[in-house]
Scaffold this motif. Sequence first.
Motif, PDB file in Angstrom:
ATOM      1  N   MET A   1       0.851  -1.190   0.000  1.00 23.24           N
ATOM      2  CA  MET A   1       0.000   0.000   0.000  1.00 23.24           C
ATOM      3  C   MET A   1       0.887   1.240   0.000  1.00 23.24           C
ATOM      4  SD  MET A   1      -2.641   1.205   2.976  1.00 23.24           S
ATOM      5  CE  MET A   1      -3.491   2.734   2.779  1.00 23.24           C
ATOM      6  N   GLU A   2       0.596   2.160  -0.889  1.00 24.56           N
ATOM      7  CA  GLU A   2       1.297   3.438  -0.942  1.00 24.56           C
ATOM      8  C   GLU A   2       0.455   4.477  -0.197  1.00 24.56           C
ATOM      9  OE1 GLU A   2       4.299   6.162  -1.943  1.00 24.56           O
ATOM     10  OE2 GLU A   2       4.282   4.001  -2.256  1.00 24.56           O
ATOM     11  N   VAL A   3       1.030   5.052   0.844  1.00 22.80           N
ATOM     12  CA  VAL A   3       0.336   6.045   1.657  1.00 22.80           C
ATOM     13  C   VAL A   3       0.582   7.431   1.063  1.00 22.80           C
ATOM     14  CG1 VAL A   3       0.198   7.078   3.961  1.00 22.80           C
ATOM     15  CG2 VAL A   3       0.572   4.623   3.722  1.00 22.80           C
ATOM     16  N   THR A   4      -0.489   8.229   0.986  1.00 25.99           N
ATOM     17  CA  THR A   4      -0.388   9.619   0.542  1.00 25.99           C
ATOM     18  C   THR A   4      -1.065  10.503   1.588  1.00 25.99           C
ATOM     19  OG1 THR A   4      -2.500   9.746  -0.640  1.00 25.99           O
ATOM     20  CG2 THR A   4      -0.600   8.851  -1.861  1.00 25.99           C
ATOM     21  N   LYS A   5      -0.996  11.796   1.399  1.00 25.62           N
ATOM     22  CA  LYS A   5      -1.642  12.722   2.338  1.00 25.62           C
ATOM     23  C   LYS A   5      -3.157  12.567   2.329  1.00 25.62           C
ATOM     24  CE  LYS A   5      -1.940  16.620  -0.793  1.00 25.62           C
ATOM     25  NZ  LYS A   5      -1.698  18.029  -0.974  1.00 25.62           N
ATOM     26  N   ASP A   6      -3.705  11.994   1.261  1.00 22.72           N
ATOM     27  CA  ASP A   6      -5.150  11.812   1.152  1.00 22.72           C
ATOM     28  C   ASP A   6      -5.634  10.461   1.678  1.00 22.72           C
ATOM     29  OD1 ASP A   6      -5.567  14.343  -0.106  1.00 22.72           O
ATOM     30  OD2 ASP A   6      -4.760  13.487  -1.952  1.00 22.72           O
ATOM     31  N   THR A   7      -4.698   9.594   2.065  1.00 19.25           N
ATOM     32  CA  THR A   7      -5.067   8.289   2.595  1.00 19.25           C
ATOM     33  C   THR A   7      -5.775   8.474   3.934  1.00 19.25           C
ATOM     34  OG1 THR A   7      -3.115   7.319   1.552  1.00 19.25           O
ATOM     35  CG2 THR A   7      -4.186   6.018   3.267  1.00 19.25           C
ATOM     36  N   ILE A   9      -6.907   7.543   7.709  1.00 16.74           N
ATOM     37  CA  ILE A   9      -6.263   6.895   8.850  1.00 16.74           C
ATOM     38  C   ILE A   9      -6.742   5.451   8.972  1.00 16.74           C
ATOM     39  CG2 ILE A   9      -6.105   6.886  11.366  1.00 16.74           C
ATOM     40  CD1 ILE A   9      -6.227   9.990  11.179  1.00 16.74           C
ATOM     41  N   GLY A  10      -8.021   5.219   8.791  1.00 16.68           N
ATOM     42  CA  GLY A  10      -8.567   3.866   8.885  1.00 16.68           C
ATOM     43  C   GLY A  10      -7.963   2.929   7.867  1.00 16.68           C
ATOM     44  N   GLN A  11      -7.669   3.427   6.676  1.00 20.80           N
ATOM     45  CA  GLN A  11      -7.052   2.594   5.640  1.00 20.80           C
ATOM     46  C   GLN A  11      -5.641   2.174   6.054  1.00 20.80           C
ATOM     47  OE1 GLN A  11      -7.585   5.526   2.486  1.00 20.80           O
ATOM     48  NE2 GLN A  11      -8.947   4.120   1.410  1.00 20.80           N
ATOM     49  N   VAL A  12      -4.910   3.105   6.642  1.00 21.28           N
ATOM     50  CA  VAL A  12      -3.551   2.806   7.092  1.00 21.28           C
ATOM     51  C   VAL A  12      -3.596   1.761   8.199  1.00 21.28           C
ATOM     52  CG1 VAL A  12      -1.463   3.748   8.164  1.00 21.28           C
ATOM     53  CG2 VAL A  12      -2.699   5.100   6.452  1.00 21.28           C
TER      54      VAL A  12
END
Length: 65
Positions: A1-7, A9-12
Motif C-alpha cells: 500500500m502506498e500512503v499519501t496525504k489523502d489516505t 487513517i482507517g485505511q492505514v
Amino acid sequence: MEVTKDTLIGQVLDADPTTAQFFLEMGMHCLGCPASRGESLEQACLVHGIEVEELVDSLNQHMAE
C-alpha cells in the motif's frame, strides 16, 4: 500500500495495525473513534500541528519493511 496525504487513517490502520504507534506519537489517542478513522492524514496533521509529508514518509518506510 502506498500512503499519501489523502489516505484515510482507517485505511492505514487496516493495512498495518502496527502503524498505530505513529498516530499515538503525534497525540492522536482516539484511533478507535469512527471520526478519526475517516480523517485523511492531511486533516489529522493539520489538527495536530504535524508536517504531513514527514508522517507519510515515516508510514511508507515502516510499511515497506
